[in-house]
Design an enzyme around this catalytic site. Structure first.
Site, PDB file in Angstrom:
ATOM      1  N   ILE A  14       0.828  -1.203   0.000  1.00  0.00           N
ATOM      2  CA  ILE A  14       0.000   0.000   0.000  1.00  0.00           C
ATOM      3  C   ILE A  14       0.864   1.255   0.000  1.00  0.00           C
ATOM      4  O   ILE A  14       0.573   2.223  -0.722  1.00  0.00           O
ATOM      5  CB  ILE A  14      -0.943  -0.011   1.221  1.00  0.00           C
ATOM      6  CG1 ILE A  14      -1.996  -1.116   1.051  1.00  0.00           C
ATOM      7  CG2 ILE A  14      -1.612   1.346   1.405  1.00  0.00           C
ATOM      8  CD1 ILE A  14      -2.824  -1.375   2.289  1.00  0.00           C
ATOM      9  N   ASP A  55      13.182   2.150  10.995  1.00  0.00           N
ATOM     10  CA  ASP A  55      12.594   0.972  11.615  1.00  0.00           C
ATOM     11  C   ASP A  55      11.748   1.438  12.798  1.00  0.00           C
ATOM     12  O   ASP A  55      12.285   1.936  13.795  1.00  0.00           O
ATOM     13  CB  ASP A  55      13.694   0.013  12.081  1.00  0.00           C
ATOM     14  CG  ASP A  55      13.135  -1.289  12.642  1.00  0.00           C
ATOM     15  OD1 ASP A  55      11.913  -1.371  12.864  1.00  0.00           O
ATOM     16  OD2 ASP A  55      13.928  -2.220  12.868  1.00  0.00           O
ATOM     17  N   ASN A  83       1.753   4.359   7.702  1.00  0.00           N
ATOM     18  CA  ASN A  83       1.429   3.109   7.031  1.00  0.00           C
ATOM     19  C   ASN A  83       2.282   1.934   7.496  1.00  0.00           C
ATOM     20  O   ASN A  83       1.868   0.791   7.376  1.00  0.00           O
ATOM     21  CB  ASN A  83       1.599   3.299   5.515  1.00  0.00           C
ATOM     22  CG  ASN A  83       1.497   2.001   4.746  1.00  0.00           C
ATOM     23  OD1 ASN A  83       0.435   1.385   4.653  1.00  0.00           O
ATOM     24  ND2 ASN A  83       2.624   1.559   4.190  1.00  0.00           N
ATOM     25  N   TYR A 147      -2.277  -7.993  16.663  1.00  0.00           N
ATOM     26  CA  TYR A 147      -2.517  -7.149  15.499  1.00  0.00           C
ATOM     27  C   TYR A 147      -3.889  -6.485  15.574  1.00  0.00           C
ATOM     28  O   TYR A 147      -4.021  -5.267  15.357  1.00  0.00           O
ATOM     29  CB  TYR A 147      -2.403  -7.985  14.229  1.00  0.00           C
ATOM     30  CG  TYR A 147      -2.587  -7.194  12.950  1.00  0.00           C
ATOM     31  CD1 TYR A 147      -1.587  -6.342  12.491  1.00  0.00           C
ATOM     32  CD2 TYR A 147      -3.757  -7.311  12.200  1.00  0.00           C
ATOM     33  CE1 TYR A 147      -1.747  -5.625  11.311  1.00  0.00           C
ATOM     34  CE2 TYR A 147      -3.927  -6.588  11.024  1.00  0.00           C
ATOM     35  CZ  TYR A 147      -2.913  -5.753  10.587  1.00  0.00           C
ATOM     36  OH  TYR A 147      -3.083  -5.027   9.420  1.00  0.00           O
ATOM     37  N   LYS A 151      -4.512  -2.422  15.866  1.00  0.00           N
ATOM     38  CA  LYS A 151      -5.232  -1.654  14.852  1.00  0.00           C
ATOM     39  C   LYS A 151      -6.495  -1.019  15.447  1.00  0.00           C
ATOM     40  O   LYS A 151      -6.874   0.099  15.064  1.00  0.00           O
ATOM     41  CB  LYS A 151      -5.585  -2.542  13.666  1.00  0.00           C
ATOM     42  CG  LYS A 151      -4.387  -2.929  12.806  1.00  0.00           C
ATOM     43  CD  LYS A 151      -3.686  -1.722  12.229  1.00  0.00           C
ATOM     44  CE  LYS A 151      -2.674  -2.096  11.158  1.00  0.00           C
ATOM     45  NZ  LYS A 151      -1.955  -0.909  10.623  1.00  0.00           N
ATOM     46  N   THR A 182      -1.269  -7.702  -1.253  1.00  0.00           N
ATOM     47  CA  THR A 182       0.034  -7.093  -0.986  1.00  0.00           C
ATOM     48  C   THR A 182       0.968  -8.198  -0.491  1.00  0.00           C
ATOM     49  O   THR A 182       0.517  -9.313  -0.199  1.00  0.00           O
ATOM     50  CB  THR A 182      -0.056  -6.000   0.100  1.00  0.00           C
ATOM     51  OG1 THR A 182      -0.267  -6.626   1.379  1.00  0.00           O
ATOM     52  CG2 THR A 182      -1.182  -5.023  -0.193  1.00  0.00           C
TER      53      THR A 182
END
Length: 244
Positions: A14, A55, A83, A147, A151, A182
């Site tokens: 993305i 990083d 992103n 995760y 998010k 992706t």
């Protein structure tokens, strides 16, 4: 004067799609990433694109980005796109401190520090922040404790920042992509047969019956960039999976 955009994690997926889009529109583009070879390859193809190896899991790396904006762009920044990030399966049984901390550093801590340090630049341009979140931050999935919660937290940060920065003229929104084609699963180290099984399963569970493309996410992001009266929005671009 050209508009300026900073895209973290801009060397693939993305982020790369966004870099290509805004480069084609004539913007000055700065991308960051961990893979210096990918950054160099993209900069070689898209003449004029700037790159910084960054990083998000390491401390104090934001300063080099702020120095670039001050010295090379005269302190101007129109859009910050948070992103950078990664996916890791984390079943609750056997979950580790490292997994949780790394996911939160990448998706919560790093965007917070980068956004905070960018506020003076964004005030000057009445600019905006766009967080690339995920449908996993809206809809719950098993084995994605780290995760999904990261998010979900990024979505809440989007709303908090939108309220806090609106008096300064800065807008903050989030794009929440669904399953998109992706390299993210490959980068997570999953074997090809597992990736194929995941992709087939996801496609069947999406109401529109297909996975998204990077171009779908780019289109949603461009819409938010171009609209001057949207802030605090979490925009799902996911084929309907977050409401299924």
């Amino acid at each position: 004067m050209k508009n300026k955009i900073l895209i973290t994690g801009g060397s693939s997926g993305i982020g790369e799609g966004l870099a290509r889009h805004f480069h084609e529109k004539g913007w000055d583009v700065l991308i960051t990433g961990r893979n210096t070879a990918k950054l160099a390859a993209l900069a070689g193809e898209l003449r004029g694109v700037h790159t910084i190896t960054y990083d998000s899991l390491q401390e104090h790396q934001e300063e080099q980005i702020f120095q670039f904006i001050k010295n090379e762009w005269d302190g101007r920044l129109d859009v910050l796109v948070n992103n950078a990030g990664h996916v890791e399966l984390t079943p609750l049984q056997g979950i580790t401190r490292r997994q949780m901390e790394n996911m939160y550093r990448a998706h919560l801590v790093a965007p917070s520090l980068l956004t905070s340090g960018s506020i003076p630049f964004l005030i000057a341009t009445k600019g905006q922040v766009i967080n690339i979140s995920s449908s996993h931050g809206i809809k719950s999935y098993a084995q994605l404790s780290a995760y999904g919660s990261a998010k979900g937290g990024l979505n809440m940060l989007t709303k908090i920042w939108a309220l806090e920065l609106a008096p300064l003229g800065i807008r903050v929104n989030s794009i929440a992509p669904g399953p998109t084609n992706t390299p993210v699963l490959e980068n997570a180290g999953l074997p090809p047969e597992v990736i194929l099984a995941i992709e087939e399963s996801e496609a069947k569970s999406i109401p529109l019956q297909k996975r998204g493309e990077v171009s779908d996410i780019v289109a949603g992001t461009a819409m938010l960039v171009e609209s001057g009266w949207i802030t605090g929005v979490i925009l799902p671009v996911d084929g309907g999976i977050s409401v299924s």
